[in-house]
Design an enzyme around this catalytic site. Structure first.
Site, PDB file in Angstrom:
ATOM      1  N   TYR A 122       1.203  -1.556   0.059  1.00  0.00           N
ATOM      2  CA  TYR A 122       0.152  -0.046   0.244  1.00  0.00           C
ATOM      3  C   TYR A 122       0.483   1.192   0.363  1.00  0.00           C
ATOM      4  O   TYR A 122       1.722   0.849   0.391  1.00  0.00           O
ATOM      5  CB  TYR A 122      -0.706   0.213   1.137  1.00  0.00           C
ATOM      6  N   CYS A 123       0.701   2.282  -0.398  1.00  0.00           N
ATOM      7  CA  CYS A 123       1.133   3.645  -0.681  1.00  0.00           C
ATOM      8  C   CYS A 123      -0.341   4.824  -0.530  1.00  0.00           C
ATOM      9  O   CYS A 123      -1.768   4.118  -0.005  1.00  0.00           O
ATOM     10  CB  CYS A 123       1.918   3.958  -1.593  1.00  0.00           C
ATOM     11  N   THR A 124       0.382   5.941  -0.478  1.00  0.00           N
ATOM     12  CA  THR A 124      -0.800   6.888  -0.758  1.00  0.00           C
ATOM     13  C   THR A 124      -1.951   7.221  -1.288  1.00  0.00           C
ATOM     14  O   THR A 124      -3.318   7.552  -0.912  1.00  0.00           O
ATOM     15  CB  THR A 124      -0.238   8.717  -0.110  1.00  0.00           C
TER      16      THR A 124
END
Length: 328
Positions: free
Chosen positions: A183-185
């Protein structure tokens, strides 16, 4: 009552011919409508965060969607009370996220349009978080993780995104045979990185579609299992994600109390990001060490117009002194 400001977070991987010329055209339009923000444009696509009032942001979204290359571009929208940016930047870059595979001897770059991990919606991602046999990997920078992250997620021992491939190779024996979700922003980093993991031979790779930003707005999960706040690259610095049982996990650098306020060390040659309350920022003149607090280029002293005597008194109050050769 002042009008609400909308912050738009978006990206799209799509081939852009004459990307450098398009970047100049894009900047011209943004300035013409008074939009603020930061946009990266490359041959591989576009990645941006911008802010403005309702009319301005609507004009921008309509203009972007009028281009057939971006007709289905997904804008993630936040409402805020003030601008998230002070200026408007549109820059042409080699990549819209700097993974740097070609620069670091990791063979060729990844095209997410050809190779990427399985998309997981917020509900599916939450299920993955609760699955003991699934490895959840945070692909962001270390200072982003320290402000907030998903419960149980692995924090790679890296400073920035482009160091992540080597870290994975060094540790792949620990989770090569397991299901891995990343996951990331907003999703842009994971599109490329999950594709790289697939190419590396990981058999079951998933990614949070739309990133943390989308997870926090989902009406069903409401950001649950997220601890802390989400780091953002604009004047807001952080935004809330967990609307079920929010927590503060970061601690003040100086006294260890709960704190989500990030500042940069006053010494421009250090610039370390630390958590500090306004009170402690004042008390320690924003310096992370005695050397930084007494540095001749102390930005806090300059920004607040402290005299040499006032500066010295601040340091004396915490048992430190100002060297004779340093002047305000």
């Amino acid at each position: 009552m002042s009008e609400k400001i909308r912050v738009l977070l978006y990206y799209k991987y799509v081939s852009i011919e004459n990307a450098q010329e398009y970047a100049a055209k894009h900047l011209e339009f943004c300035k013409s409508i008074g939009l603020k923000g930061r946009i990266l444009i490359a041959d591989e696509g576009i990645n941006g965060t911008v802010s403005g009032d309702y009319e301005t942001t609507q004009k921008y979204m309509d203009w972007v969607h009028s281009d057939e290359r971006f007709a289905d571009l997904w804008f993630k929208i936040d409402e805020e009370n003030q601008q998230a940016f002070r200026k408007m930047f549109v820059r042409y870059k080699k990549e819209i996220v700097h993974l740097g595979l070609e620069d670091n001897n990791f063979d060729s770059d990844i095209n997410p349009l050809e190779t990427t991990g399985e998309y997981l919606n917020p509900k599916q991602f939450k299920e993955a978080l609760l699955d003991e046999d699934t490895v959840v990997l945070d692909t962001r920078n270390d200072y982003e993780y320290d402000l907030g992250h998903f419960r149980g997620a692995i924090r790679p021992d890296i400073r920035n995104f482009r160091e992540l491939p080597q870290w994975v190779r060094d540790n792949k024996d620990k989770f090569m045979e397991k299901r891995v979700v990343v996951y990331c922003t907003g999703g842009v980093r994971c599109e490329k990185f999950s594709g790289w993991m697939v190419r590396e031979g990981f058999k079951d790779v998933g990614q949070l579609h739309g990133g943390i930003a989308t997870y926090g707005k989902d009406p069903e999960v409401q950001g649950e299992l997220w601890d802390g706040a989400m780091y953002v690259f604009d004047d807001r610095i952080s935004v809330p994600i967990n609307h079920v049982n929010p927590t503060v996990i970061s601690k003040d650098y100086f006294d260890g109390t709960p704190c989500e306020r990030y500042v940069n060390c006053t010494n421009p040659f250090c610039n370390k990001q630390i958590f500090a309350s306004e009170e402690n920022e004042t008390k320690y003149v924003r310096g992370c060490s005695p050397e930084c607090r007494a540095h001749e280029r102390n930005r806090y002293v300059q920004e607040n117009g402290l005299s040499r005597q006032e500066w010295a008194e601040r340091l004396e109050a915490i048992g430190e002194s100002l060297p004779e050769f340093v002047g305000a």
